[in-house]
Write an enzyme that holds these catalytic residues in place. Structure first.
Site, PDB file in Angstrom:
ATOM      1  N   TYR A 123       0.779  -1.241   0.000  1.00  0.00           N
ATOM      2  CA  TYR A 123       0.000   0.000   0.000  1.00  0.00           C
ATOM      3  C   TYR A 123       0.810   1.292   0.000  1.00  0.00           C
ATOM      4  O   TYR A 123       0.243   2.372  -0.145  1.00  0.00           O
ATOM      5  CB  TYR A 123      -0.965  -0.020   1.190  1.00  0.00           C
ATOM      6  CG  TYR A 123      -2.046  -1.061   1.008  1.00  0.00           C
ATOM      7  CD1 TYR A 123      -3.147  -0.802   0.210  1.00  0.00           C
ATOM      8  CD2 TYR A 123      -1.931  -2.317   1.591  1.00  0.00           C
ATOM      9  CE1 TYR A 123      -4.130  -1.763   0.014  1.00  0.00           C
ATOM     10  CE2 TYR A 123      -2.914  -3.288   1.402  1.00  0.00           C
ATOM     11  CZ  TYR A 123      -4.004  -3.003   0.609  1.00  0.00           C
ATOM     12  OH  TYR A 123      -4.973  -3.964   0.405  1.00  0.00           O
ATOM     13  N   PHE A 412     -10.701  -4.149  10.857  1.00  0.00           N
ATOM     14  CA  PHE A 412     -12.017  -3.825  10.307  1.00  0.00           C
ATOM     15  C   PHE A 412     -12.061  -4.230   8.850  1.00  0.00           C
ATOM     16  O   PHE A 412     -11.052  -4.584   8.256  1.00  0.00           O
ATOM     17  CB  PHE A 412     -12.353  -2.341  10.457  1.00  0.00           C
ATOM     18  CG  PHE A 412     -11.277  -1.407  10.002  1.00  0.00           C
ATOM     19  CD1 PHE A 412     -11.105  -1.126   8.638  1.00  0.00           C
ATOM     20  CD2 PHE A 412     -10.431  -0.788  10.913  1.00  0.00           C
ATOM     21  CE1 PHE A 412     -10.122  -0.252   8.213  1.00  0.00           C
ATOM     22  CE2 PHE A 412      -9.448   0.088  10.480  1.00  0.00           C
ATOM     23  CZ  PHE A 412      -9.288   0.360   9.142  1.00  0.00           C
TER      24      PHE A 412
END
Length: 412
Positions: A123, A412
């Site tokens: 990322y 999450f």
């Protein structure tokens, strides 16, 4: 033909989620946990990539409010459930999904995006920087003692077992009290509290007990809790069970110490495993032999400043700061250029300027520093930022800092 990206339809969720499970491998998600993720999915923020009638890519986002230094909560896109089928790697599909996501985040006016990376190397090219770390420990409780300081008041704390579901509202109130004091913690919207008592990924608990919960009470009020699994084990020398801590929160030092003392003293156990704790967790200052606690660090939350000006204005600063930053951001070019950040503990402004830059900071490095856990000066020593005016980064680095280490308590 290239795979087509489109917003996820509710009736496509099972196919979409199976694509995600296949990409990550392992056993299927426990049914109750799968049901929870389906209920939390925001379909209008979820992307499916289709090659004909085959789903070959997934990406989603949750609408979160993330704690930042100064007790503020900032609207954040919680990037999640990103996968590309093994049959469709190296075709630019990941980049296309990230492009669409970040454009959408900008359109919604959210200053930040954040994620937990399956592989940290993925990322950075999209502007995400590691902003928090997590501490894990495997503690030999047969040889390590945990002792509360005299006069702390642990004798006034009542501990009792509680049903994890029944105790959830009281425990969630304790969690909510902690959010403002530690950057990186999400303020949990209704429904998210169930994540804390969901079955582990893949179901079961590796031979351990169902989730157990102990609450700490003072004056009839819940002031802390610990949730854990107990895995029994025996050998020729006797019991050698393991406690695996899921989470622990407390409103004050007495309740905190009492809960840790309890975990260290559970009968028929000799190992306590804590898998995700803040790097400055206070138990490290209460143990008799920290060397036998086998501590390890790993990356936690990765942050991305989607709107540099709004993100830097959304938090106060530990000390006065007045600095011009030259931001480099090739993936979100609307952030590029010089920004003047002026602020203190009362608030901040961040506006474009033509003034000479004091430092050049790639957006990835700025993201790492944003929650106060990574000094700008350390990033400069690594070559991730460049000081243009001598002495400019030290006061800025101090201003970005925070007295409490940032930490993400759950994925999450």
């Amino acid at each position: 033909m290239a795979p087509q990206l489109r917003t996820l339809e509710a009736q496509e969720w099972d196919t979409w989620y199976r694509t995600l499970e296949r990409a990550f491998g392992g056993p299927p998600t426990a049914p109750e946990t799968r049901e929870l993720w389906e209920s939390l999915t925001e379909h209008d923020r979820s992307i499916a990539a289709w090659d004909g009638d085959a789903c070959v890519g997934t990406a989603g986002a949750f609408s979160l409010r993330l704690s930042v230094p100064g007790a503020a909560l900032v609207d954040t896109a919680g990037v999640t459930m990103v996968s590309v089928a093994a049959t469709h790697r190296r075709r630019g599909l990941m980049t296309a999904m990230m492009r669409r996501q970040l454009d959408d985040v900008r359109g919604r006016g959210e200053p930040l995006a954040a994620l937990v990376a399956s592989e940290p190397g993925i990322y950075g090219r999209f502007g995400f920087g590691m902003a928090t770390q997590q501490l894990s420990a495997t503690i030999d409780t047969a040889r390590v003692r945990l002792e509360a300081p005299a006069g702390l008041g642990t004798d006034g704390v009542r501990l009792r077992y509680a049903d994890p579901l029944s105790a959830l509202p009281a425990c969630e109130a304790v969690y909510a009290d902690q959010v403002a004091g530690r950057p990186g913690m999400p303020a949990r919207a209704p429904g998210w509290e169930r994540l804390a008592v969901a079955a582990p990924q893949g179901g079961g608990s590796q031979g351990g007990s169902p989730l157990e919960c102990v609450v700490a009470e003072q004056g009839g009020t819940t002031v802390g809790y610990a949730r854990f699994h107990h895995t029994p084990q025996w050998d020729v020398s006797g019991a050698r069970g393991t406690i695996v801590l899921r989470d622990l929160e407390a409103r004050d030092p007495a309740a905190y110490a009492a809960l840790w003392q309890f975990l260290f003293g559970i009968d028929l156990t000799s190992t306590l495993v804590a898998q995700n704790r803040p790097v400055d967790d206070a138990w490290q200052h209460l143990v008799s032999d920290v060397r036998r606690c086998e501590r390890q660090l790993r990356d936690g939350l990765f942050v991305r400043l989607v709107d540099v000006g709004a993100a830097l204005e959304a938090r106060p600063y530990r000390s006065p700061v007045d600095v011009v930053l030259e931001i480099e951001d090739s993936f979100c070019p609307w952030n590029e250029g010089r920004w003047r950040l002026s602020g203190d503990q009362e608030g901040a402004s961040c506006t474009r300027t033509r003034a000479a830059a004091d430092a050049t900071v790639p957006v990835r490095a700025l993201a790492s520093a944003y929650l106060g856990g990574v000094p700008l000066t350390a990033l400069a020593r690594a070559g991730r930022a460049c000081e243009l005016r001598r002495g400019a980064l030290a006061p800025a680095s101090l201003a970005f800092g925070n007295e409490t280490a940032p930490w993400l308590p759950h994925s999450f």
